[in-house]
Design a protein around this motif. Sequence first.
Motif, PDB file in Angstrom:
ATOM      1  N   CYS A 192       1.027   7.626  -2.920  1.00 38.73           N
ATOM      2  CA  CYS A 192       1.356   8.067  -4.278  1.00 38.73           C
ATOM      3  C   CYS A 192       1.462   9.583  -4.405  1.00 38.73           C
ATOM      4  CB  CYS A 192       0.369   7.498  -5.289  1.00 38.73           C
ATOM      5  SG  CYS A 192      -1.322   8.002  -4.988  1.00 38.73           S
TER       6      CYS A 192
ATOM      7  N   LEU B  52      -5.378   9.956   0.993  1.00 41.01           N
ATOM      8  CA  LEU B  52      -6.279   9.942   2.155  1.00 41.01           C
ATOM      9  C   LEU B  52      -6.755   8.524   2.439  1.00 41.01           C
ATOM     10  CD1 LEU B  52      -7.987  11.417   4.306  1.00 41.01           C
ATOM     11  CD2 LEU B  52      -9.754  11.743   2.566  1.00 41.01           C
ATOM     12  N   VAL B  53      -7.217   7.827   1.411  1.00 40.66           N
ATOM     13  CA  VAL B  53      -7.710   6.465   1.629  1.00 40.66           C
ATOM     14  C   VAL B  53      -6.550   5.496   1.849  1.00 40.66           C
ATOM     15  CG1 VAL B  53      -7.900   5.602  -0.753  1.00 40.66           C
ATOM     16  CG2 VAL B  53      -9.552   4.870   0.944  1.00 40.66           C
ATOM     17  N   ALA B  54      -5.432   5.750   1.187  1.00 37.40           N
ATOM     18  CA  ALA B  54      -4.256   4.891   1.378  1.00 37.40           C
ATOM     19  C   ALA B  54      -3.788   4.951   2.837  1.00 37.40           C
ATOM     20  CB  ALA B  54      -3.134   5.302   0.433  1.00 37.40           C
TER      21      ALA B  54
ATOM     22  N   GLY C  85     -11.251  -0.485  -0.462  1.00 40.05           N
ATOM     23  CA  GLY C  85      -9.918  -0.473  -1.062  1.00 40.05           C
ATOM     24  C   GLY C  85      -9.106  -1.702  -0.681  1.00 40.05           C
TER      25      GLY C  85
ATOM     26  N   ALA D 129     -16.902   8.102   5.759  1.00 40.88           N
ATOM     27  CA  ALA D 129     -16.798   7.920   4.308  1.00 40.88           C
ATOM     28  C   ALA D 129     -15.435   7.325   3.944  1.00 40.88           C
ATOM     29  CB  ALA D 129     -17.016   9.248   3.596  1.00 40.88           C
TER      30      ALA D 129
ATOM     31  N   VAL E  12       0.852  -1.209   0.000  1.00 44.27           N
ATOM     32  CA  VAL E  12       0.000   0.000   0.000  1.00 44.27           C
ATOM     33  C   VAL E  12       0.876   1.243   0.000  1.00 44.27           C
ATOM     34  CG1 VAL E  12      -2.094   1.034   0.975  1.00 44.27           C
ATOM     35  CG2 VAL E  12      -1.544  -1.328   1.529  1.00 44.27           C
ATOM     36  N   PRO E  13       1.603   1.479  -1.093  1.00 42.92           N
ATOM     37  CA  PRO E  13       2.462   2.668  -1.146  1.00 42.92           C
ATOM     38  C   PRO E  13       1.615   3.935  -1.247  1.00 42.92           C
ATOM     39  CG  PRO E  13       2.408   1.596  -3.289  1.00 42.92           C
ATOM     40  CD  PRO E  13       1.630   0.718  -2.349  1.00 42.92           C
TER      41      PRO E  13
ATOM     42  N   GLU F 286      -4.189  13.224  -3.909  1.00 37.07           N
ATOM     43  CA  GLU F 286      -5.371  13.175  -3.038  1.00 37.07           C
ATOM     44  C   GLU F 286      -5.817  11.750  -2.700  1.00 37.07           C
ATOM     45  OE1 GLU F 286      -7.923  17.205  -3.872  1.00 37.07           O
ATOM     46  OE2 GLU F 286      -8.059  15.630  -5.375  1.00 37.07           O
ATOM     47  N   ARG F 287      -5.394  10.788  -3.488  1.00 40.42           N
ATOM     48  CA  ARG F 287      -5.765   9.397  -3.192  1.00 40.42           C
ATOM     49  C   ARG F 287      -5.145   8.905  -1.888  1.00 40.42           C
ATOM     50  NH1 ARG F 287      -4.107   6.963  -8.975  1.00 40.42           N
ATOM     51  NH2 ARG F 287      -2.470   8.506  -8.654  1.00 40.42           N
TER      52      ARG F 287
ATOM     53  N   LEU G  87     -15.246   3.677   5.006  1.00 39.12           N
ATOM     54  CA  LEU G  87     -15.970   2.821   4.065  1.00 39.12           C
ATOM     55  C   LEU G  87     -15.104   2.534   2.838  1.00 39.12           C
ATOM     56  CD1 LEU G  87     -18.683   1.549   3.038  1.00 39.12           C
ATOM     57  CD2 LEU G  87     -19.207   3.773   2.049  1.00 39.12           C
ATOM     58  N   LEU G  88     -14.513   3.592   2.273  1.00 40.19           N
ATOM     59  CA  LEU G  88     -13.681   3.423   1.079  1.00 40.19           C
ATOM     60  C   LEU G  88     -12.399   2.649   1.394  1.00 40.19           C
ATOM     61  CD1 LEU G  88     -14.065   6.937  -0.610  1.00 40.19           C
ATOM     62  CD2 LEU G  88     -15.134   4.781  -1.294  1.00 40.19           C
TER      63      LEU G  88
END
Lengths: 291, 291
Positions: free
Chosen positions: A25, A31-33, A116, A108, A22-23, A28-29, A111-112
Motif C-alpha cells: 500500500c 514492512l509487514v506486508a 497478519g 518482531a 496481499v497488495p 510504513e505498513r 511475529l506481526l
Amino acid sequence: MHNAFTNEEYLALVNEALDGFVPLCGDERDLVAKAMRYSLKNGGKRVRPVLLLEFTRVCGGDVNVALPLACALEMIHTYSLIHDDLPCMDDDDFRRGQPSCHKQFGEATALLAGDGLLTLAFSVASKAPLAPERLLPCLTTLADAAGYLGMIGGQTMDLQHEEQTISADLLRATDRLKTGQLICAACRIGCLAAGAGQEKIDAAQCYAENIGLAFQIVDDLLDITGSAEELGKPIGSDEEKNKSTYPALLGLDESRRLVGELTEQALNALRCFDDAAFLASFAEKLAKRTN
Amino acid sequence: MHNAFTNEEYLALVNEALDGFVPLCGDERDLVAKAMRYSLKNGGKRVRPVLLLEFTRVCGGDVNVALPLACALEMIHTYSLIHDDLPCMDDDDFRRGQPSCHKQFGEATALLAGDGLLTLAFSVASKAPLAPERLLPCLTTLADAAGYLGMIGGQTMDLQHEEQTISADLLRATDRLKTGQLICAACRIGCLAAGAGQEKIDAAQCYAENIGLAFQIVDDLLDITGSAEELGKPIGSDEEKNKSTYPALLGLDESRRLVGELTEQALNALRCFDDAAFLASFAEKLAKRTN
C-alpha cells in the motif's frame, strides 16, 4: 461438474490469488506486508488449498468461488510455520531452503506477519462469493480447526513433549491436531463450499485423516532417509532434537507399512465420489514423495 | 429498544460470557487454555465490548445476540496485548499490575495463547445467533480492523518509530490504526448487528474516531501525571523509552485541550441516536479517567 484440473493448474490459480490478496500500500505498513508475501511465496506444495479446491470440484461446486477459502487455509498454514520457526518455539533459521521469516525480517516483524496472515485469512474467507448460509459453516470449520482445541492445541502438546520420549498413541494424538486438523478442514470445507451432503463430508473427513497421518509419517521417514538437497533442510534434525518420531517408536519397516495401510484406507474413502482419480493419485504421490 | 444497561451490568455479561468461551478440556491442551484465560481475566475496562453492546442497544438490536461479537473483539484486543508484551516487541513484564502472559507461562505458551485468542475470536463470532447475511459483514469488519492494514499495520508503524521522534501527524496516523481501528470496529459492528442504516453507522464511526484518539492522548497524559498505583504500571515509562507522545509533541495544555475538543465532537456525533445518555457519559468518563 467442472472439468478436471491438473495439480499445476491448481498451483497457478492459488499462487496468483495469494499474490493478489496481499497488495502493498506504499506506506510504513508495507514492512509487514513484505514479510507476509515473503513467507507466502516461499515454495510449499499448497497441499491444503489443492485438496479444498478438488473436493469442491468433485462435489459439483465452482472452484473459483472456493478459491478465497483455499487461500485462507494456506495463509493459516503459513502463519503457523512463521510462528513455529521463532526462537521461542522451534528456533529454525531455514524454511524450505530459504531464511525463515524472522531471520529475514527480524523477530518482531515475523511475529506481526504471522498475526497478519492469520487475520487476513478470515478477512479473505469472509468475502468469498458464496451464499452467506453456506459460507458461515466454512468459516467456523476454519477457525475451529486452527484454534486451541485444534492446530494450536497440537502445537501446545508438542511443546510439552520436547526432549522426551512419548508413546506412539500420544504422538498420533498430537499430530492429529497439529497437522491433521488443517488437512481435515481443507477437505471438509471443499465439500461444504459445494453444498455437499453429510455422506460426502464424512468420506472427505476419513480420506483427510488417513492422508494427514501418512503425510506426517513420511515427513519423519524423510528426515532419516531423505536427502538434504531435496528437502531444503538438514536431515537428521529430528534425532538431534530428541524428537519422538514414528520411525523411532515403530521402526522403519512398520512406519512404511503403516503409510501403505493409511493410503489404502484413504483410497477406500473415495468410493462415494464419481471422479476421484485426482484425489487417489494425490494420496499416492504424498505417500511416495521425496521432499 | 432494550432497557438501558449500566456499565457494571455490561461488564458482568461480558466477563461471564468470556469465561464460558474458553472451557478447559482436561488434557495437555489446557496449558494454552489456562494462559488464554489468565490474560482474558486480567482486569481491563472492556471498553470495546461495552461500546459494541451499547450501539447494538441504541440501534434497537438484541444485546444478547451481539454478545459473542463483543467477546470476540475483547479476545482480539487481549491477544494484541499478549503479543505486544513479548520480549521481541515491547518487552513488558507487567500488564495491569500482574505479570504479563509470557512472564507467567513462558514465551512459547504466550505466543500460542495470543494465536489461540485471535483464532477463537473468529470461531465465537462466526457462531453468533444472527442472520447469516447480517453476521458476515460483522466478521469482515472485525478481520479488516485487526489486520495488516488496520491494527497490525499500526503496530508495524510503531515498530519503525522506536527511539525516534516523529511528527504529531504521524503519531496520530499510527494510533488511528493501532488503537483506533478496534474501537471503530466495536461501534460499527454494534450498529451492523442491529441492522442499522448507513447514517447511524457513519455517526458511530465518527464517535469512535474521536473517543479513540482522546483515549490515546489520555493514556499518554496518565503516563506523566498519573499514579503508578492506579495505573498498575510504572509511570514515566514512555519517556524512558523515548516514545513520541502527544504531551511531548504538543505540550500538556494543548494535549488536554485536544481531549476536550475530541470529546465534544464525539458527543455531537451522537445526535442521530434517541437514547445516547450512556454513550455520552462513557465518552466523558474516558476523558476524565485516572487509570
